[in-house]
Scaffold this active site. Structure first.
Site, PDB file in Angstrom:
ATOM      1  N   GLY A 116      55.300  16.979 -42.526  1.00  0.00           N
ATOM      2  CA  GLY A 116      55.455  15.645 -41.973  1.00  0.00           C
ATOM      3  C   GLY A 116      56.527  14.817 -42.624  1.00  0.00           C
ATOM      4  N   CYS A 117      56.977  15.210 -43.793  1.00  0.00           N
ATOM      5  CA  CYS A 117      57.882  14.357 -44.555  1.00  0.00           C
ATOM      6  C   CYS A 117      58.969  15.167 -45.206  1.00  0.00           C
ATOM      7  CB  CYS A 117      57.099  13.592 -45.623  1.00  0.00           C
ATOM      8  SG  CYS A 117      58.147  12.685 -46.759  1.00  0.00           S
ATOM      9  N   GLY A 118      60.203  14.803 -44.949  1.00  0.00           N
ATOM     10  CA  GLY A 118      61.302  15.566 -45.506  1.00  0.00           C
ATOM     11  C   GLY A 118      61.813  15.065 -46.822  1.00  0.00           C
ATOM     12  N   CYS A 139      59.608  13.896 -49.484  1.00  0.00           N
ATOM     13  CA  CYS A 139      58.561  13.799 -50.497  1.00  0.00           C
ATOM     14  C   CYS A 139      59.095  14.264 -51.841  1.00  0.00           C
ATOM     15  CB  CYS A 139      57.357  14.654 -50.097  1.00  0.00           C
ATOM     16  SG  CYS A 139      56.587  14.141 -48.561  1.00  0.00           S
TER      17      CYS A 139
END
Length: 274
Positions: free
Chosen positions: A121-123, A125
């Site tokens: 979901g997150c590039g 982090c």
């Protein structure tokens, strides 16, 4: 507890892209037991010369493509020849992709090591500062892509997304030639992962990245633009919307960016030729 049964898929190098679980489907009148196909999602560690650099939540298929694509799109490698060996191993809590890379690349990696756990979901982090969150984007040359080519690829796209058809839980990324024919597709529960898998597959086959465009089933985020530009892809078409930063980065790179691509319509957000 759900009973999970792995579905064997001999075309996959490790593991399986999907599983079958026992569920009950309910409506207002009755419930009925049945099997349901579920996309697999497991921890996949990217290990360079014995050093674990990132752990991704990913679909355990096409992992060697994934490793190469991730390494190039993240700037860990600058050339496919810098990856000397790649081996996928099953470990206690998931899978480990163990790579042997050039010593110069490893030295550079040690300078900017960071933990990127949970990339589904997150590039970004684990990025340590605001200054390092947005890296310079590589300049690319946008190909001329006709509206007809975009629409042709969109019409063909669903039939190439087998995992999505079975599970309803994966993203697809396709490489399309300039006439809109779909040449290669990769799927994953994470859109970034699917793009990395496609990048790895394209570069292993020495595909001319000036002669086509990428079509993604997701939104066009900053990172989808950045990853595609990092390897020289000059055109990105997204089924959903782009973000403001994606548009800014595409403009800075000279990338053709198209969003809201649906049958019969699409929106051109950046076209260097206009």
């Amino acid at each position: 507890m759900l009973a999970v049964k792995l579905v064997e898929d001999n075309s996959r190098p490790v593991g399986s892209a999907r599983a079958v679980v026992d569920v009950r489907r309910a409506n207002q009148r009755k419930t009925a037991p049945l099997d349901d196909h579920i996309a697999m999602e497991v921890p996949v560690a990217m290990v360079y010369n014995g050093i674990s650099h990132a752990v991704m939540m990913a679909t355990p298929a096409d992992l060697k493509d994934f490793a190469l694509g991730f390494s190039l799109s993240e700037g860990i490698l600058t050339d496919t020849a810098q990856l000397f060996d790649c081996d996928v191993k099953t470990v206690e809590h998931g899978l480990s992709v163990e790579m042997r890379i050039a010593s110069s690349c490893l030295a550079a990696l040690k300078q900017r090591r960071r933990n990127l756990t949970g990339r589904t979901g997150c590039g970004l982090c684990g990025t340590e500062s605001l200054a390092s969150a947005i890296r310079p984007v590589r300049n690319v040359t946008a190909p001329v892509v006709s509206d007809d080519a975009v629409q042709r690829a969109l019409k063909m796209f669903p039939q190439y997304q087998a995992l999505q058809a079975q599970t309803g839980a994966s993203h697809g990324v396709a490489w399309c030639d300039l006439t809109g024919n779909i040449v290669k597709v990769r799927e994953d529960v994470g859109r970034h992962n699917a793009l990395d898998k496609l990048i790895g597959a394209l570069l292993q086959t020495h595909t001319d990245l000036n002669q086509g465009f990428v079509l993604v089933s997701s939104r066009a985020s900053y990172e989808m633009v950045h990853k595609s530009c990092a390897v020289g892809i000059g055109a990105l078409v997204a089924v959903s919307a782009p973000t403001s930063l994606a548009i800014e980065q595409a403009a800075a790179a000279g990338q053709l960016l198209i969003g809201f691509a649906r049958e019969g319509r699409h929106v051109i957000y950046n076209n260097p030729w206009e």
